[in-house]
Design an enzyme around this catalytic site. Structure first.
Site, PDB file in Angstrom:
ATOM      1  N   LYS A  99       0.813  -1.228   0.000  1.00 45.03           N
ATOM      2  CA  LYS A  99       0.000   0.000   0.000  1.00 45.03           C
ATOM      3  C   LYS A  99       0.844   1.275   0.000  1.00 45.03           C
ATOM      4  CE  LYS A  99      -2.242  -0.455   3.825  1.00 45.03           C
ATOM      5  NZ  LYS A  99      -1.625   0.278   4.828  1.00 45.03           N
ATOM      6  N   ARG A 146      -9.011   2.797   9.277  1.00 41.44           N
ATOM      7  CA  ARG A 146      -8.632   1.458   9.721  1.00 41.44           C
ATOM      8  C   ARG A 146      -9.711   0.785  10.558  1.00 41.44           C
ATOM      9  NH1 ARG A 146      -2.871   2.137   9.333  1.00 41.44           N
ATOM     10  NH2 ARG A 146      -1.715   0.226   9.699  1.00 41.44           N
ATOM     11  N   ARG A 169      11.188  -5.407   4.653  1.00 39.98           N
ATOM     12  CA  ARG A 169      11.126  -4.000   5.053  1.00 39.98           C
ATOM     13  C   ARG A 169      11.831  -3.799   6.399  1.00 39.98           C
ATOM     14  NH1 ARG A 169       5.299  -1.549   5.440  1.00 39.98           N
ATOM     15  NH2 ARG A 169       5.238  -2.579   7.456  1.00 39.98           N
ATOM     16  N   ARG A 218      11.916  -0.464  11.044  1.00 38.54           N
ATOM     17  CA  ARG A 218      10.745   0.023  11.775  1.00 38.54           C
ATOM     18  C   ARG A 218      10.558  -0.759  13.063  1.00 38.54           C
ATOM     19  NH1 ARG A 218       5.429   1.053   8.152  1.00 38.54           N
ATOM     20  NH2 ARG A 218       4.469   0.240  10.039  1.00 38.54           N
ATOM     21  N   ARG A 274      -0.393  -7.034  14.268  1.00 38.11           N
ATOM     22  CA  ARG A 274      -0.948  -6.080  13.302  1.00 38.11           C
ATOM     23  C   ARG A 274      -1.826  -6.797  12.276  1.00 38.11           C
ATOM     24  NH1 ARG A 274       4.341  -3.823  11.326  1.00 38.11           N
ATOM     25  NH2 ARG A 274       3.131  -2.754   9.748  1.00 38.11           N
TER      26      ARG A 274
HETATM   27  P1  AMP Z   1       1.164   1.989   8.996  1.00 41.10           P
HETATM   28  O1  AMP Z   1       2.372   2.779   8.655  1.00 41.10           O
HETATM   29  O2  AMP Z   1      -0.059   2.413   8.206  1.00 41.10           O
HETATM   30  O3  AMP Z   1       1.379   0.499   8.952  1.00 41.10           O
HETATM   31  O4  AMP Z   1       0.810   2.348  10.519  1.00 41.10           O
HETATM   32  C1  AMP Z   1       1.713   2.060  11.575  1.00 41.10           C
HETATM   33  C2  AMP Z   1       0.989   2.095  12.920  1.00 41.10           C
HETATM   34  O5  AMP Z   1       0.439   3.401  13.137  1.00 41.10           O
HETATM   35  C3  AMP Z   1      -0.193   1.150  13.064  1.00 41.10           C
HETATM   36  O6  AMP Z   1       0.197  -0.157  13.424  1.00 41.10           O
HETATM   37  C4  AMP Z   1      -0.985   1.833  14.166  1.00 41.10           C
HETATM   38  O7  AMP Z   1      -0.359   1.645  15.438  1.00 41.10           O
HETATM   39  C5  AMP Z   1      -0.812   3.303  13.819  1.00 41.10           C
HETATM   40  N1  AMP Z   1      -1.862   3.790  12.893  1.00 41.10           N
HETATM   41  C6  AMP Z   1      -1.672   4.245  11.623  1.00 41.10           C
HETATM   42  N2  AMP Z   1      -2.840   4.615  11.063  1.00 41.10           N
HETATM   43  C7  AMP Z   1      -3.788   4.385  11.995  1.00 41.10           C
HETATM   44  C8  AMP Z   1      -5.195   4.539  12.018  1.00 41.10           C
HETATM   45  N3  AMP Z   1      -5.861   4.998  10.954  1.00 41.10           N
HETATM   46  N4  AMP Z   1      -5.845   4.204  13.160  1.00 41.10           N
HETATM   47  C9  AMP Z   1      -5.187   3.747  14.242  1.00 41.10           C
HETATM   48  N5  AMP Z   1      -3.868   3.555  14.288  1.00 41.10           N
HETATM   49  C10 AMP Z   1      -3.158   3.870  13.177  1.00 41.10           C
END
Ligand code: AMP
Length: 191
Positions: A13, A88, A127, A133, A144
């Site tokens: 994504k 989400r 990654r 990360r 996750r």
């Molecule tokens: P991502 O980079 O999109 O994988 O997001 C990394 C982390 O940020 C996730 O595992 C959540 O802890 C937090 N996060 C990102 N976007 C959201 C969202 N829309 N709602 C809640 N937590 C989020």
């Protein structure tokens, strides 16, 4: 073009959103990136979010709704945007509908990138090696993925009900997936 990109962690994504940003010249809004930035800057939001991110858990909906409201209120989103990592949960999707209706800028297309579970784990391992990360460790990735299945997968159904969802196969090269997404967006715009 106002696009929501959906897909499991590791579906590609973020990579695709960055390429679509260049292709359409519209901002790529990644809530994960906004949160990681807040953590790095040790802002009040970052301090609140850090542990949740490290554990792979979701930041509460009210916090996320405020964050996205603020971001979508900025001038650069007038010609459209690509949302990556938001919404989400169903509550976030409904709050986004309300917000964008108020702004007169509803979501035009939601694209779900589908990949099988094994590939996801492989991509995240890659990654982790490249970006380091803190939430790409095996336990946290499992968490996750579980949260994705329970809370985020239903968001695709929300957009399907609105007639806005296209599913795209996320396997193959980055370019192949990008072409599929562009094709899906063109068809959606025409239809
Ligand atoms: P991502 O980079 O999109 O994988 O997001 C990394 C982390 O940020 C996730 O595992 C959540 O802890 C937090 N996060 C990102 N976007 C959201 C969202 N829309 N709602 C809640 N937590 C989020």
């Amino acid at each position: 073009m106002r696009i929501v990109l959906l897909g499991a962690p590791g579906s590609g994504k973020g990579t695709q959103a960055a390429l679509l940003k260049d292709h359409f010249s519209i901002p790529h809004i990644s809530t994960g990136a906004l949160l990681r930035e807040a953590v790095a800057d040790a802002t009040p939001l970052g301090l609140q979010a850090k542990e949740l991110l490290d554990r792979g858990e979701l930041v509460p909906d009210d916090v996320m709704v405020n964050l996205i409201r603020e971001r979508l209120g900025q001038d650069d989103v007038r010609d459209g945007f690509i949302l990556d990592g938001y919404p989400r949960t169903l509550a976030q999707a409904e709050a986004l509908d309300t917000l964008l209706t108020e702004l007169g800028q509803p979501v035009e297309e939601a694209v779900l990138i589908e990949v099988d579970g094994n590939q996801v784990v492989e991509r995240i391992a890659k990654r982790a090696a490249e970006e380091g990360r803190s939430d790409d460790t095996e336990d946290v990735v499992r968490k996750r993925l579980q949260i994705y299945e329970e809370q985020t997968a239903p968001v695709a159904g929300h957009y399907a009900e609105l007639g806005l969802l296209t599913r795209v196969l996320g396997e193959g090269t980055i370019e192949e997936v990008l072409e599929r997404i562009k094709g899906a967006l063109l068809l959606g715009a025409a239809g």
